[in-house]
Write a protein that holds these residues in place. Structure first.
Motif, PDB file in Angstrom:
ATOM      1  N   LEU A   1       0.771  -1.204   0.060  1.00  0.00           N
ATOM      2  CA  LEU A   1       0.006   0.067   0.070  1.00  0.00           C
ATOM      3  C   LEU A   1       0.961   1.260   0.057  1.00  0.00           C
ATOM      4  O   LEU A   1       1.686   1.299   1.106  1.00  0.00           O
ATOM      5  CB  LEU A   1      -0.963  -0.107   1.161  1.00  0.00           C
ATOM      6  N   VAL A   2       0.755   2.307  -1.090  1.00  0.00           N
ATOM      7  CA  VAL A   2       1.537   3.152  -1.131  1.00  0.00           C
ATOM      8  C   VAL A   2       0.924   4.355  -1.219  1.00  0.00           C
ATOM      9  O   VAL A   2      -0.090   4.808  -1.870  1.00  0.00           O
ATOM     10  CB  VAL A   2       2.234   3.088  -2.628  1.00  0.00           C
ATOM     11  N   TRP A   3       1.291   5.114  -0.166  1.00  0.00           N
ATOM     12  CA  TRP A   3       0.529   6.411   0.061  1.00  0.00           C
ATOM     13  C   TRP A   3       1.099   7.536  -0.497  1.00  0.00           C
ATOM     14  O   TRP A   3       2.355   7.938  -0.172  1.00  0.00           O
ATOM     15  CB  TRP A   3       0.297   6.712   1.718  1.00  0.00           C
ATOM     16  N   ASP A   4       0.338   8.392  -1.476  1.00  0.00           N
ATOM     17  CA  ASP A   4       1.049   9.645  -2.076  1.00  0.00           C
ATOM     18  C   ASP A   4       0.621  10.626  -1.062  1.00  0.00           C
ATOM     19  O   ASP A   4      -0.538  11.318  -1.071  1.00  0.00           O
ATOM     20  CB  ASP A   4       0.329   9.889  -3.345  1.00  0.00           C
ATOM     21  N   TYR A   5       1.387  11.047  -0.214  1.00  0.00           N
ATOM     22  CA  TYR A   5       1.381  11.927   0.874  1.00  0.00           C
ATOM     23  C   TYR A   5       1.592  13.485   0.130  1.00  0.00           C
ATOM     24  O   TYR A   5       2.829  13.764   0.253  1.00  0.00           O
ATOM     25  CB  TYR A   5       2.248  11.689   2.013  1.00  0.00           C
TER      26      TYR A   5
ATOM     27  N   TYR B   1       3.842   0.348   5.518  1.00  0.00           N
ATOM     28  CA  TYR B   1       3.587   0.934   4.134  1.00  0.00           C
ATOM     29  C   TYR B   1       4.576   1.592   3.940  1.00  0.00           C
ATOM     30  O   TYR B   1       5.452   1.685   4.312  1.00  0.00           O
ATOM     31  CB  TYR B   1       2.237   1.844   4.618  1.00  0.00           C
ATOM     32  N   THR B   2       4.614   2.063   2.415  1.00  0.00           N
ATOM     33  CA  THR B   2       5.226   3.256   1.695  1.00  0.00           C
ATOM     34  C   THR B   2       4.506   4.447   1.689  1.00  0.00           C
ATOM     35  O   THR B   2       3.365   4.542   1.316  1.00  0.00           O
ATOM     36  CB  THR B   2       5.692   2.337   0.439  1.00  0.00           C
ATOM     37  N   PHE B   3       5.140   5.344   2.249  1.00  0.00           N
ATOM     38  CA  PHE B   3       4.665   6.728   2.134  1.00  0.00           C
ATOM     39  C   PHE B   3       5.586   7.644   1.282  1.00  0.00           C
ATOM     40  O   PHE B   3       6.640   7.781   1.593  1.00  0.00           O
ATOM     41  CB  PHE B   3       4.556   7.341   3.504  1.00  0.00           C
TER      42      PHE B   3
ATOM     43  N   VAL C   1       9.728   5.623   3.597  1.00  0.00           N
ATOM     44  CA  VAL C   1       9.551   6.819   3.096  1.00  0.00           C
ATOM     45  C   VAL C   1      10.140   7.176   1.702  1.00  0.00           C
ATOM     46  O   VAL C   1      11.484   6.783   1.556  1.00  0.00           O
ATOM     47  CB  VAL C   1      10.130   8.074   3.893  1.00  0.00           C
ATOM     48  N   ALA C   2       9.466   7.442   0.733  1.00  0.00           N
ATOM     49  CA  ALA C   2       9.892   7.483  -0.553  1.00  0.00           C
ATOM     50  C   ALA C   2       9.679   8.907  -0.993  1.00  0.00           C
ATOM     51  O   ALA C   2       9.110   9.848  -0.361  1.00  0.00           O
ATOM     52  CB  ALA C   2       9.018   6.747  -1.513  1.00  0.00           C
TER      53      ALA C   2
ATOM     54  N   ASN D   1      21.299   8.565   8.911  1.00  0.00           N
ATOM     55  CA  ASN D   1      21.654   7.874   7.754  1.00  0.00           C
ATOM     56  C   ASN D   1      20.626   7.206   6.739  1.00  0.00           C
ATOM     57  O   ASN D   1      20.823   6.211   6.051  1.00  0.00           O
ATOM     58  CB  ASN D   1      22.733   7.001   7.778  1.00  0.00           C
ATOM     59  N   TYR D   2      19.428   7.546   6.846  1.00  0.00           N
ATOM     60  CA  TYR D   2      18.337   7.071   6.231  1.00  0.00           C
ATOM     61  C   TYR D   2      18.300   7.194   4.794  1.00  0.00           C
ATOM     62  O   TYR D   2      18.763   8.311   4.260  1.00  0.00           O
ATOM     63  CB  TYR D   2      16.823   7.640   6.581  1.00  0.00           C
ATOM     64  N   GLN D   3      17.981   6.178   4.106  1.00  0.00           N
ATOM     65  CA  GLN D   3      18.101   6.291   2.550  1.00  0.00           C
ATOM     66  C   GLN D   3      16.863   6.359   1.766  1.00  0.00           C
ATOM     67  O   GLN D   3      16.028   5.334   1.964  1.00  0.00           O
ATOM     68  CB  GLN D   3      18.876   5.151   1.920  1.00  0.00           C
ATOM     69  N   VAL D   4      16.498   7.326   1.174  1.00  0.00           N
ATOM     70  CA  VAL D   4      15.229   7.334   0.223  1.00  0.00           C
ATOM     71  C   VAL D   4      15.466   6.510  -0.952  1.00  0.00           C
ATOM     72  O   VAL D   4      16.361   7.038  -1.973  1.00  0.00           O
ATOM     73  CB  VAL D   4      14.617   8.761  -0.187  1.00  0.00           C
ATOM     74  N   LYS D   5      14.739   5.414  -1.378  1.00  0.00           N
ATOM     75  CA  LYS D   5      15.218   4.651  -2.557  1.00  0.00           C
ATOM     76  C   LYS D   5      14.224   4.627  -3.488  1.00  0.00           C
ATOM     77  O   LYS D   5      14.280   4.219  -4.490  1.00  0.00           O
ATOM     78  CB  LYS D   5      15.255   3.139  -2.083  1.00  0.00           C
ATOM     79  N   GLY D   6      12.871   5.154  -3.085  1.00  0.00           N
ATOM     80  CA  GLY D   6      11.872   4.873  -4.030  1.00  0.00           C
ATOM     81  C   GLY D   6      11.289   6.310  -4.503  1.00  0.00           C
ATOM     82  O   GLY D   6      11.602   7.389  -3.717  1.00  0.00           O
TER      83      GLY D   6
END
Length: 284
Positions: A6-10, A51-53, A83-84, A119-124
């Motif tokens: 479930l990908v939330w477009d925030y 989830y992915t936000f 978090v993307a 050091n969080y990495q945004v991958k998406g």
């Protein structure tokens, strides 16, 4: 077990100014969106879900209420969700110059990672407005993009992907239909074809299909189809849309009940895009 993502477009409040109909701005709706994120996080706790936000980067910039949602982004990450990026200010990518396209993918990634820290990495990356829907190398063309590749590199999914790879993204969510699939619409086959859209990888970069959007009957049908065929399923939702259309709160609650029943039967696992891709890369 079916993997449901479930990908939330925030969109965050800035998108209510930069969207296609910015003159519909309502301050109260900005507050509702944040409240809805909290409802979504509560649903995740109840389901044991991740989830992915996909967050618009400007929301992670230091600014003022209601546009500064850094505390919400940090809460999302702290609760173990992905978090993307959803671009920097929800731009219409097909219209951007090469410089603007590069900056929106670069700045949004940087500021989200800076906001979360550790050091969080945004991958998406999730395309704002789901555009472009054209992908020239896949024979997918959409007049709705209203721009032409390669004059505008953001007018083709392949063009956007090149910039994302340059800045070390790992995946992008896409929604496109090749010409042959558009022809299938005439035979009433489009829904089944959409549910069965495949993940695609090239050079270690992943193109993630959008199988369903909102929480109406079509999405419930997609869930049942995925469970029956043991297929991965990607569903798109918007925290800012709980007050209208098929994404209304009643439909979401019904969706949670249906999915929760499958979770209890160990037929569905709700996971993030990156976690799913990790499993696929390691052959599990």
């Amino acid at each position: 077990m079916t993997k449901l993502m479930l990908v939330w477009d925030y969109d965050t409040p800035i998108a209510r100014i930069t969207a296609t109909k910015p003159y519909n701005y309502v301050f109260e709706a900005c507050l509702e969106e944040e409240a809805n994120v909290n409802l979504i996080l509560q649903s995740a706790r109840e389901l044991g879900a991740k989830y992915t936000f996909a967050v618009v980067g400007f929301g992670a910039e230091k600014s003022v209420a209601p546009f500064d949602v850094r505390h919400v982004v940090q809460k999302i990450a702290a609760e173990g969700h992905e978090v993307a990026s959803h671009s920097w200010k929800h731009e219409w990518l097909p219209f951007l110059t090469p410089y603007q396209l590069e900056k929106t993918v670069e700045r949004s990634k940087f500021i989200l990672e800076d906001c979360i820290g550790d050091n969080y990495q945004v991958k998406g990356f999730v395309l704002p407005h789901d555009r472009p829907m054209s992908w020239y190398s896949k024979l997918a063309f959409s007049a709705g993009d209203r721009a032409v590749y390669p004059v505008f590199p953001g007018a083709s999914i392949g063009g956007v992907a090149g910039y994302l790879q340059k800045h070390n993204y790992r995946w992008v969510r896409v929604n496109y239909r090749p010409l042959w699939q558009k022809l299938a619409d005439w035979n009433g086959e489009s829904q089944k074809l959409r549910f069965n859209r495949q993940f695609y990888s090239s050079g270690g970069f992943h193109f993630v299909p959008e199988h369903a959007m909102e929480f109406g009957q079509n999405t419930l049908d997609a869930v049942q189809w995925a469970v029956k065929h043991n297929k991965p399923l990607v569903i798109a939702g918007h925290p800012g849309a709980f007050s209208f259309r098929k994404e209304n709160l009643d439909n979401f609650k019904r969706f949670v009940d249906v999915v929760g029943n499958h979770v209890n039967k160990k037929e569905i696992e709700l996971t993030t895009i990156s976690d799913y891709l990790n499993l696929q890369e390691h052959g599990r």
